[in-house]
Design an enzyme around this catalytic site. Sequence first.
Site, mmCIF file in Angstrom:
data_model
loop_
_atom_site.group_PDB
_atom_site.id
_atom_site.type_symbol
_atom_site.label_atom_id
_atom_site.label_comp_id
_atom_site.label_asym_id
_atom_site.label_seq_id
_atom_site.Cartn_x
_atom_site.Cartn_y
_atom_site.Cartn_z
ATOM 1 N N HIS A 11 -62.038 -58.811 7.302
ATOM 2 C CA HIS A 11 -60.994 -59.010 6.288
ATOM 3 C C HIS A 11 -60.633 -57.661 5.677
ATOM 4 C CE1 HIS A 11 -62.629 -63.070 6.689
ATOM 5 N NE2 HIS A 11 -61.493 -63.510 6.192
ATOM 6 N N ALA A 13 -58.670 -54.422 5.585
ATOM 7 C CA ALA A 13 -57.379 -53.960 6.129
ATOM 8 C C ALA A 13 -57.504 -52.626 6.860
ATOM 9 C CB ALA A 13 -56.353 -53.851 5.003
ATOM 10 N N LYS A 15 -60.195 -51.347 8.460
ATOM 11 C CA LYS A 15 -60.863 -51.546 9.756
ATOM 12 C C LYS A 15 -59.934 -52.245 10.749
ATOM 13 C CE LYS A 15 -65.749 -52.081 8.466
ATOM 14 N NZ LYS A 15 -66.892 -53.000 8.588
ATOM 15 N N ASP A 71 -70.535 -53.805 12.324
ATOM 16 C CA ASP A 71 -71.179 -53.581 11.038
ATOM 17 C C ASP A 71 -71.461 -52.100 11.007
ATOM 18 O OD1 ASP A 71 -72.028 -54.523 8.518
ATOM 19 O OD2 ASP A 71 -74.097 -54.220 9.122
ATOM 20 N N SER A 72 -71.123 -51.511 9.892
ATOM 21 C CA SER A 72 -71.256 -50.068 9.803
ATOM 22 C C SER A 72 -71.605 -49.695 8.381
ATOM 23 C CB SER A 72 -69.952 -49.396 10.226
ATOM 24 O OG SER A 72 -68.871 -49.913 9.477
ATOM 25 N N ASP A 157 -65.007 -42.645 2.827
ATOM 26 C CA ASP A 157 -64.414 -41.523 3.583
ATOM 27 C C ASP A 157 -64.116 -40.272 2.744
ATOM 28 O OD1 ASP A 157 -64.661 -43.024 5.839
ATOM 29 O OD2 ASP A 157 -62.518 -43.292 6.201
#
Length: 197
Positions: A11, A13, A15, A71-72, A157
């Site tokens: 969900h 946006a 990714k 998964d990260s 990021d």
Amino acid sequence: MKIKEIIFASHNAGKIAEIKDMLAPMGITVHSAEEMNLPDVAETGTTFAENSLIKSQTIAKSTGFPCLADDSGLCVDALNGAPGVYSARYAPNRDFNKGMDLLLSEMEKSGNPSRKAHFSCVVSLAYPNGEYHLFEGRVDGYIAHEKMHGEGGFGYDPLFIPEGYDCSFAQMNHDEKNKISHRGRAMSKFKEFIASL
């Protein structure tokens, strides 16, 4: 089994946009869990691989479509690998600005001067019949002393500077980031696998 359509179990946006960009050249149509109004799948695993697989297997089984999930997270040496698998939940109310402030504050409190960190990602592909495949990616780098705002990226990021660069992920354009990112590396393994089918 050649894949023409796939569900991406997310969900998020940022990714979703990255995955669609990466798979468009392969002619694969990506439907996100968000677009299909599928509920979030609870991530109850303790590793990136477990959480990724829980999501892809649950959605593949319930929809009858192949499902891609990832998964990260960000693993910071000074915080003994935290936030790790809890990266999204670590940010209060999933507000990553607050999450980045918390991270910098926790690093300062730790007394450990190391700025080393890495992003890890495990991408899983699950088929409705129970078959699955895992693809891992990792990028090493370090945490900036303050947020380095840019036009791109999401999550942590603005704080993460990959090794060999003097800018953060948020300051890179999509193509630059996708070439070296943890998700980009895991996805290139996934794409090699898909191309071999």
